[in-house]
Design a protein around this motif. Structure first.
Motif, PDB file in Angstrom:
ATOM      1  N   GLU A 125       0.824  -1.212   0.000  1.00  0.00           N
ATOM      2  CA  GLU A 125       0.000   0.000   0.000  1.00  0.00           C
ATOM      3  C   GLU A 125       0.854   1.256   0.000  1.00  0.00           C
ATOM      4  OE1 GLU A 125      -3.322   2.151   2.857  1.00  0.00           O
ATOM      5  OE2 GLU A 125      -3.458  -0.005   2.485  1.00  0.00           O
ATOM      6  N   THR A 180       2.221   1.703  -3.455  1.00  0.00           N
ATOM      7  CA  THR A 180       1.172   2.135  -4.380  1.00  0.00           C
ATOM      8  C   THR A 180       0.880   3.617  -4.208  1.00  0.00           C
ATOM      9  OG1 THR A 180       0.166  -0.064  -4.359  1.00  0.00           O
ATOM     10  CG2 THR A 180      -1.227   1.777  -5.070  1.00  0.00           C
ATOM     11  N   CYS A 188      -7.343   0.185 -11.664  1.00  0.00           N
ATOM     12  CA  CYS A 188      -7.817  -0.762 -10.673  1.00  0.00           C
ATOM     13  C   CYS A 188      -6.599  -1.477 -10.089  1.00  0.00           C
ATOM     14  CB  CYS A 188      -8.767  -1.769 -11.317  1.00  0.00           C
ATOM     15  SG  CYS A 188      -9.489  -2.935 -10.167  1.00  0.00           S
ATOM     16  N   ARG A 195      -5.601  -5.568  -4.410  1.00  0.00           N
ATOM     17  CA  ARG A 195      -5.278  -5.387  -2.985  1.00  0.00           C
ATOM     18  C   ARG A 195      -5.736  -6.633  -2.234  1.00  0.00           C
ATOM     19  NH1 ARG A 195      -7.849  -2.484   1.389  1.00  0.00           N
ATOM     20  NH2 ARG A 195      -6.283  -1.556   2.764  1.00  0.00           N
ATOM     21  N   TRP A 222      -8.957  -1.966  -5.403  1.00  0.00           N
ATOM     22  CA  TRP A 222      -8.873  -0.558  -5.008  1.00  0.00           C
ATOM     23  C   TRP A 222      -8.848   0.273  -6.282  1.00  0.00           C
ATOM     24  CZ3 TRP A 222      -3.829   1.989  -2.766  1.00  0.00           C
ATOM     25  CH2 TRP A 222      -4.088   3.332  -2.489  1.00  0.00           C
ATOM     26  N   TRP A 223      -9.864   1.103  -6.434  1.00  0.00           N
ATOM     27  CA  TRP A 223      -9.997   1.926  -7.630  1.00  0.00           C
ATOM     28  C   TRP A 223      -9.400   3.299  -7.367  1.00  0.00           C
ATOM     29  CZ3 TRP A 223     -12.364  -0.705 -11.683  1.00  0.00           C
ATOM     30  CH2 TRP A 223     -13.054  -1.862 -11.331  1.00  0.00           C
ATOM     31  N   VAL A 224      -8.516   3.756  -8.259  1.00  0.00           N
ATOM     32  CA  VAL A 224      -7.870   5.054  -8.101  1.00  0.00           C
ATOM     33  C   VAL A 224      -7.933   5.800  -9.430  1.00  0.00           C
ATOM     34  CG1 VAL A 224      -6.356   4.234  -6.275  1.00  0.00           C
ATOM     35  CG2 VAL A 224      -5.574   4.143  -8.661  1.00  0.00           C
ATOM     36  N   ALA A 275      -5.657   3.525   1.116  1.00  0.00           N
ATOM     37  CA  ALA A 275      -6.726   2.875   0.360  1.00  0.00           C
ATOM     38  C   ALA A 275      -8.097   3.103   0.980  1.00  0.00           C
ATOM     39  CB  ALA A 275      -6.440   1.379   0.253  1.00  0.00           C
ATOM     40  N   LEU A 276      -8.161   3.206   2.296  1.00  0.00           N
ATOM     41  CA  LEU A 276      -9.457   3.345   2.961  1.00  0.00           C
ATOM     42  C   LEU A 276      -9.950   4.778   3.007  1.00  0.00           C
ATOM     43  CD1 LEU A 276      -8.983   0.928   6.003  1.00  0.00           C
ATOM     44  CD2 LEU A 276     -10.134   0.476   3.829  1.00  0.00           C
ATOM     45  N   ARG A 315     -16.397   2.005  -3.377  1.00  0.00           N
ATOM     46  CA  ARG A 315     -15.619   3.058  -2.715  1.00  0.00           C
ATOM     47  C   ARG A 315     -15.697   2.848  -1.208  1.00  0.00           C
ATOM     48  NH1 ARG A 315     -17.551   8.714  -4.479  1.00  0.00           N
ATOM     49  NH2 ARG A 315     -19.569   7.863  -3.858  1.00  0.00           N
ATOM     50  N   PRO A 316     -14.576   2.890  -0.510  1.00  0.00           N
ATOM     51  CA  PRO A 316     -14.601   2.687   0.947  1.00  0.00           C
ATOM     52  C   PRO A 316     -15.479   3.719   1.640  1.00  0.00           C
ATOM     53  CG  PRO A 316     -12.355   2.610   0.097  1.00  0.00           C
ATOM     54  CD  PRO A 316     -13.209   3.091  -1.018  1.00  0.00           C
TER      55      PRO A 316
END
Length: 855
Positions: free
Chosen positions: A289, A292, A378, A381, A386-388, A399-400, A425-426
């Motif tokens: 993480e 990333t 995408c 994880r 995890w979409w960014v 990520a959260l 989405r978190p």
């Protein structure tokens, strides 16, 4: 500087593209359409400016050639400027433009205006403000001597197709318009072994047909006298009022994904420059993480957004090494660079196609690359995704916590993709605002200190960071002061606005400090009443009415929105405010508010949550009603009555203020209206004739006739009750006749206010008036020895019992009476019950009663 650049782009290219078009007749496959006789055709409503006689679009899929013809009549002077400017747009990297004719028809006479030298070529770059260059050229003609009533008829063809699509045909065509259209035809010639998927979206009136012609299939959609579509404002981004026709050779979303896979293929061997940069960015980081986030931050912040979407570049990303070297790219370029950096770091990420406006509504479209206008990434994880978005800036958090727009659906660019995939989405990354307001009041005539602490998370935090990054602190302070000054005039800033940023949770905190000089105000008509209004400005910003309330189209709503506003008012004296709560829920939002005051602290809470991104047209009326209810109750007043405070102080001998008396006419009106009603009711029963003859006393019963015996006790009660009730009304409710007192106990926000005070007092005034007037009529019935007396007596006793019971329940339940008062009231009810138990049977059974009340 931007305007100068744009101007030079126009001038420099205007002479460089002279050979980019030809003038020639249309190809033989084109099916011509003859225009109607305009001299006999009645013009459409001139308010539209245009009266389209023909919109003719034809495509030969095998030849990659498109023919377009448009003909319109100018019906007002306002349309002359735009109507006399004819343009054709094309991409010179893969398209050639052929102009066929440009005619002006006046009074039935055709003038051909297309000739060498009148056509100019420019490169406009309409998306330059969005940092995108597409290289498209525009051929244009400015027609001279154009008049209202002229018909402009022009036709052209474009040959060639973007090679990035591998020869596959797709197109989105409008089939509805905001101006009158008398005839529209869409004609597609496609080889029979290349079947098209097509779909009409919206309420299209074009009629489809299909015929075979040799090895081709000819698809046609045609309509006449199309209805004019009037759009409405404030529409959701995914809604368009105009119907359309979608056509594609792609059979499924899996086929679209397969088309995209080679375009976004990661290099088997990561370029050295990219691998070196990845190693540099992740040095010293141990978790996937953390690596990333480091790579994502670099692409978001260090690779500026600029798209060179020339030819195939509309959909083919630039090589990652080139993007890294030049330090700019569009969404495709930045996403592919990020995914390559991830691969160089031993991590997995892949591109995903999304639509920023239509979002999950693309699931109803035909499969096509045209369904997408943006690319995100995408990230794998563990078992989750995890979409960014590598194009976003000013982002922080893991990520959260890292925000992502509400894209909803995507098409992952992967060989295993066979359908559109939902984007999750978190919860902690959702857009959220928590605002804490604190007022410190030291005196009614002193300025109040006002402090605001606002916490933003998710995309809200990103927006605030961007705002502070591009705006000076002085300008920010000025804007914030003016924002709150609408609710608190005269407000001034006592400290500069400050910002703190907690990167690990993606939380931005803003602190503001103000002085409010005149928080407590009085009106000329009520100089003794001071009011302080506390208004939730941020809630008001969301609770807005649509500009168009009678609608046939959905209303767009800001979504998702989650705002929590807490206002704490610290006072210089005790201020008891009973708990009040309310909730307004609509299809698209929910607002809850709560107010309570204990001791010297009054707390007000608001929560605004958007529940949907739109309000359907059939729910607009209820939405407008709900917003009206919200706006009608926004804000709370705290009220201080100087007259009552002075009276209390005078009682203690500590004030030199003389309170004034303002008469309250409301209880007088209630007493008079109730008395008049009872007068007519009593007179009605007084005049009723007896239904049966009176009983005749036996010889030994003559001593029972007359007002004697136990009736003497009854007489005392009949005479005494009206007097007792009058004295009680004056003693208990005398203060209500003072308007200052009435306003103090019925005005929300007053220190003595309780919501149930007003209704209970009104009920008690009416009830006591009924007892007084009923008692007076009962005395009349008694001394006139009316036969209606026993029944009236029983009715009054029952009314007293019921009224006292209901009033006791209301006071105890709504006003929370104390124990001594509750014990006293229960004692009174017990007395009435005993009286009813004695006197009601007496009235029913007593021979003296029957022989005395005979008239």
């Amino acid at each position: 500087m931007r305007l100068i650049f744009s101007f030079l782009a126009l001038i420099i290219t205007s002479g460089a593209w002279g050979a980019s078009f030809t003038i020639a007749p249309p190809s033989s496959w084109v099916d011509p359409i003859t225009l109607p006789d305009t001299t006999t055709l009645k013009a459409a409503d001139p308010a539209y400016g245009y009266d389209y006689l023909l919109i003719n679009h034809q495509v030969n899929v095998a030849e990659s050639e498109t023919f377009d013809q448009n003909a319109y009549r100018l019906t007002s002077a306002s349309a002359l400027g735009s109507g006399a400017r004819i343009t054709w747009s094309f991409d010179p990297t893969y398209e050639t433009l052929t102009l066929h004719h440009l005619r002006v028809i006046r009074d039935g006479v055709v003038q051909e205006r297309l000739r060498e030298g009148v056509v100019q070529i420019i490169q406009q770059e309409r998306d330059l403000d969005r940092h995108m260059l597409n290289g498209r050229l525009t051929a244009f003609v400015l027609l001279e001597d154009v008049r209202v009533g002229d018909v402009i008829d022009y036709a052209s063809s474009r040959r060639g197709a973007n090679p990035v699509f591998g020869g596959k045909y797709m197109e989105d065509l409008s089939t509805g318009w905001s101006v009158p259209v008398r005839h529209q035809r869409i004609r597609i010639i496609v080889p029979s072994d290349r079947p098209l998927t097509h779909k009409q979206l919206g309420d299209s009136v074009l009629i489809p047909s299909s015929i075979r012609s040799g090895n081709d299939t000819i698809l046609t959609w045609e309509g006449r006298d199309l209805p004019v579509i009037q759009g409405e404002g404030e529409l959701p981004s995914w809604y368009t009022p105009y119907p359309s026709l979608q056509l594609t050779e792609f059979k499924s979303w899996a086929e679209v994904a397969s088309w995209a896979v080679p375009l976004y293929a990661l290099p088997d061997v990561v370029p050295e420059s990219v691998a070196t940069k990845a190693a540099e960015l992740t040095e010293g980081l141990s978790t996937a993480e953390d690596k990333t986030i480091a790579l994502l931050n670099f692409v978001q912040q260090e690779i500026r957004y600029l798209g060179l979407e020339l030819g195939p570049g509309t959909h083919r990303p630039t090589a990652p090494a080139d993007v890294l070297a030049r330090r700019f790219g569009d969404c495709k370029d930045k996403t592919l660079l990020f995914c390559t950096l991830m691969r160089a770091s031993g991590l997995k990420a892949w591109p995903a196609l999304v639509n920023t406006d239509y979002r999950d509504h693309i699931k109803d479209w035909v499969p096509s690359p045209y369904a997408f206008d943006h690319v995100i990434a995408c990230v794998s994880r563990g078992q989750a995704l995890w979409w960014v978005d590598p194009t976003l800036t000013n982002q922080k958090g893991g990520a959260l916590y890292r925000g992502l727009p509400d894209y909803r659906l995507s098409l992952p660019v992967d060989r295993n993709t066979d359908a559109l995939a939902p984007i999750t989405r978190p919860e902690l990354a959702q857009r959220r605002m928590e605002i804490d307001e604190r007022f410190d009041v030291t005196a009614f005539d002193a300025p109040a200190r006002f402090k605001v602490v606002s916490r933003y998370t998710g995309l809200s935090a990103d927006s605030i960071r961007a705002y502070f990054a591009r705006t000076s602190l002085d300008e920010i302070t000025k804007e914030y002061v003016n924002y709150y000054a609408t609710a608190y005039p005269g407000l001034t800033s006592t400290k500069p606005v400050s910002i703190s940023d907690r990167a690990e949770t993606n939380t931005v905190t803003i602190e503001e400090n103000y002085s409010v000089p005149d928080l407590w105000k009085s009106e000329d008509s009520e100089p003794n009443i001071l009011k302080a209004n506390f208004y939730p400005q941020i809630i008001s910003d969301y609770a807005t009415q649509p500009s168009t309330r009678v609608r046939t189209m959905p209303l767009g709503i800001s979504y998702p929105v989650n705002v929590l506003l807490t206002t704490r008012i610290h006072l210089h004296k005790d201020w008891e405010v009973p708990l009040t709560e309310s909730t307004v829920t609509d299809h698209a939002f929910r607002l809850t508010d709560k107010m309570v005051g204990t001791g010297r602290l009054v707390t007000i809470n608001y929560r605004w949550e958007s529940l949907a991104d739109n309000v359907p047209a059939d729910k607009i009326a209820s939405h407008v009603s709900a917003i009206s209810r919200v706006r009608g109750t926004l804000g709370y007043n705290l009220t201080h009555n100087k007259a009552i405070a002075a009276a209390n102080a005078n009682t203690a001998g500590t004030s030199d203020v003389v309170p004034r008396f303002r008469f309250n006419w409301m209880p007088i009106v209630l007493i008079l209206v109730t008395s008049v009603v009872m007068f007519y009711v009593g007179r009605h029963f007084y005049a009723l004739p007896a239904l049966m003859p009176p009983p005749v006393p036996a010889p030994d019963e003559t001593n029972l006739v007359g007002l004697g015996g136990w009736l003497i006790v009854v007489a005392l009660g009949v005479i005494g009750r009206p007097i007792f009730c009058i004295v009680q009304l004056i003693r208990e409710f005398g203060a209500v006749f003072n308007l200052d007192t009435w306003e103090a106990i019925t005005t929300p926000g007053s220190a003595t206010y309780q919501a149930a005070f007003g209704p209970i007092i009104i009920t008690e005034v009416i009830g006591n008036t009924l007892l007084i007037t009923g008692g007076l009529w009962l005395a009349v019935f008694f001394f006139k020895r009316k036969r209606a007396f026993p029944g009236a007596f029983i009715a009054l006793m029952v009314f007293i019992l019921l009224f006292l019971s209901v009033d006791t329940w209301a006071v105890d339940t709504l006003l929370k009476s104390d124990e001594p008062e509750k014990t006293k009231t229960i004692s009174e009810i017990t007395k009435v019950v005993i009286q009813c138990a004695i006197w009601i049977p007496y009235m029913l059974k007593s021979r003296r009663v029957k022989l005395t009340f005979t008239r």
